[in-house]
Design an enzyme around this catalytic site. Structure first.
Site, mmCIF file in Angstrom:
data_model
loop_
_atom_site.group_PDB
_atom_site.id
_atom_site.type_symbol
_atom_site.label_atom_id
_atom_site.label_comp_id
_atom_site.label_asym_id
_atom_site.label_seq_id
_atom_site.Cartn_x
_atom_site.Cartn_y
_atom_site.Cartn_z
ATOM 1 N N ILE A 278 48.844 79.878 -4.862
ATOM 2 C CA ILE A 278 47.953 80.704 -4.032
ATOM 3 C C ILE A 278 48.839 81.400 -3.009
ATOM 4 O O ILE A 278 49.556 80.744 -2.253
ATOM 5 C CB ILE A 278 46.892 79.835 -3.323
ATOM 6 C CG1 ILE A 278 46.020 79.104 -4.348
ATOM 7 C CG2 ILE A 278 46.032 80.680 -2.387
ATOM 8 C CD1 ILE A 278 45.109 78.044 -3.747
ATOM 9 N N HIS A 279 48.802 82.719 -2.985
ATOM 10 C CA HIS A 279 49.718 83.498 -2.160
ATOM 11 C C HIS A 279 48.999 84.155 -0.988
ATOM 12 O O HIS A 279 47.905 84.655 -1.162
ATOM 13 C CB HIS A 279 50.377 84.578 -3.044
ATOM 14 C CG HIS A 279 51.490 85.302 -2.378
ATOM 15 N ND1 HIS A 279 52.672 84.683 -2.030
ATOM 16 C CD2 HIS A 279 51.595 86.599 -1.976
ATOM 17 C CE1 HIS A 279 53.462 85.574 -1.449
ATOM 18 N NE2 HIS A 279 52.832 86.745 -1.412
ATOM 19 N N PRO A 280 49.563 84.170 0.195
ATOM 20 C CA PRO A 280 50.777 83.499 0.615
ATOM 21 C C PRO A 280 50.453 82.156 1.291
ATOM 22 O O PRO A 280 49.728 82.116 2.285
ATOM 23 C CB PRO A 280 51.369 84.483 1.626
ATOM 24 C CG PRO A 280 50.173 85.192 2.206
ATOM 25 C CD PRO A 280 49.049 85.109 1.214
#
Length: 469
Positions: free
Chosen positions: A443-445
């Site tokens: 899962i970014h950021p």
């Protein structure tokens, strides 16, 4: 005689008694708090609720907010004048929350038809408990099964003159010593940690070093390899501590406003009458020797939680073990508590979460050539604009070196370490491998995504610093 008697109203004892009552058992729980050496008392709920995890985490949060205020200026918040912390406001709010939890526990016992008795319990025989009231009145209670979940109480170093008279305790271990020092530093107090040997005994020592390095940079002082000798009260009211520097062998002294001992806990076994029934104890630790099903050497008497030999001294472990024991005693289940891969987090200024084996333990079990260690130094996005040093933010994933590369241990220092570790701990329960980790989309950021991207091995000698976004 179909009754279950639980001695101890901490997290484990309460969980066991409520579960048993839900399953149709007649249950009574005895809880009695002996005042501390300083006369401190507290309500129902045990160490965690009253003087452990809950107040500690709230005070840790107070310190994190202080750091957030400093960061806020870099993010454009206009904060006029110096910001200071008021201890009395925080302490009052924390105590109010703790009291609400005490009340909540009483209400839950009532709702679940568990009889609560404010009595100090000890064993009279294998089916009888003697309860002693505050006024000295004796009550005898009989039950088919008796469960002991009395936990432990703080130890003072009684060999050090002045330790008990002039100091007080956290009642917990080196991890809590660091947590306390961290939040005290964070709210602006000049704090020194005296370490006799190593920090975070039992934890991965590379990770322990990162935690203490961050704390030193954060402002906490450390007196390493130092053994306290005596504590004296000066006419000014200040406390003078004398210690021996283990590296030089010379004596040193300094003055402090308060001295906090965090030298571990002693199990609450002495006053339980265990010797009367020949309940087997570990002579070195004083803890009760138990089987995989929490049984003691005496039929119908069980023990779990911090009082049991070889068990993790963690609230969630005691809660789960207590519930499973209640189900087995009610004939509803045969499931045993699984004490492997229990996750935990140390709430120091830079939090440290881990699950599974330390690198030292993995090496001991599998050999240096039998493990592969993937690692990374990363920078949380939140640290960038705030211009905070991230050199101790680190991830280590320890795997078997065989074909499957099963994950043996996972270690993480950084923001919200507990939240990150909790999620990955389920993977270890399911037998996660390194390839499972690589197949997981990040899962970014986030900081947690760096765990699923970790690709450099220690063995390679390559630079483990994460680059790019």
């Amino acid at each position: 005689m179909d009754r279950l008697l639980v001695i101890g109203g901490g997290s484990g004892g309460l969980a066991c008694s409520k579960e048993a009552a839900q399953l149709g058992q007649r249950v009574a729980v005895l809880d009695f708090v002996e005042p501390s050496a300083k006369g401190t008392r507290w309500g129902l709920g045990g160490t965690c609720v009253n003087v452990g995890c809950i107040p500690k985490k709230l005070m840790h949060q107070a310190a994190l907010l202080g750091t957030a205020v400093k960061d806020a200026k870099k993010y454009g918040w206009q904060i006029p004048g110096p910001v200071s912390h008021d201890w009395a406001t925080m302490a009052g709010a924390v105590q109010n929350h703790v009291r609400s939890l005490n009340w909540g526990h009483r209400v839950q016992l009532q709702d679940k038809k568990v009889k609560y008795l404010n009595l100090k319990g000890s064993l009279a025989d294998e089916h009888t408990v003697k309860g002693l009231s505050k006024a000295g009145k004796e009550v005898f209670l009989t039950a088919k099964n008796i469960v002991i979940a009395t936990g432990g109480r703080p130890k003072y170093p009684t060999n050090i003159p002045g330790a008990m008279e002039h100091g007080f305790t956290t009642g917990l271990h080196s991890d809590v010593a660091l947590e306390c020092a961290g939040f005290l530093t964070g709210i602006g107090l000049d704090t020194t940690v005296m370490v006799r040997s190593i920090a975070l005994r039992g934890f991965d020592q590379q990770m322990a070093g990162l935690v203490t390095d961050y704390m030193e940079a954060y402002g906490t002082r450390f007196a390493w390899k130092s053994v306290p000798k005596k504590v004296e009260k000066l006419p000014s009211g200040a406390l003078q501590v004398t210690w021996v520097d283990g590296q030089t062998g010379s004596e040193a002294r300094d003055t402090y406003d308060s001295v906090l001992w965090a030298v571990g806990r002693a199990p609450e076994t002495k006053a339980l009458g265990l010797d009367r029934l020949n309940v087997q104890l570990n002579n070195a630790t004083g803890k009760i020797v138990v089987g995989a099903d929490e049984s003691t050497s005496v039929p119908n008497i069980f023990a779990f939680g911090d009082i049991s030999e070889g068990r993790p001294e963690l609230t969630p472990t005691a809660i789960k073990a207590g519930k499973l024991l209640a189900r087995r005693l009610a004939g509803q289940s045969t499931e045993l508590m699984n004490y492997d891969n229990v996750p935990t987090t140390v709430f120091t200024p830079l939090e440290y979460g881990c699950v599974g084996l330390s690198e030292e333990e993995a090496e001991r079990r599998h050999g240096k050539d039998g493990i592969e260690v993937f690692h990374a130094f990363y920078k949380p996005l939140e640290f960038t604009v705030a211009e905070r040093d991230a050199s101790q933010c680190y991830i280590k994933v320890i795997c078997e070196r065989g074909a499957d590369q099963k994950i043996l241990g996972l270690h993480f220092t950084g923001p919200n370490a507990g939240e990150v570790t909790q999620g990955f701990s389920m993977g270890l329960q399911c037998g996660a491998t390194y390839s499972h980790l690589l197949q997981t989309v990040g899962i970014h950021p986030t900081c947690a995504e760096e765990v699923v991207k970790v690709g450099i091995t220690k063995r390679s000698g390559l630079d483990a610093a994460v680059t790019g976004c």
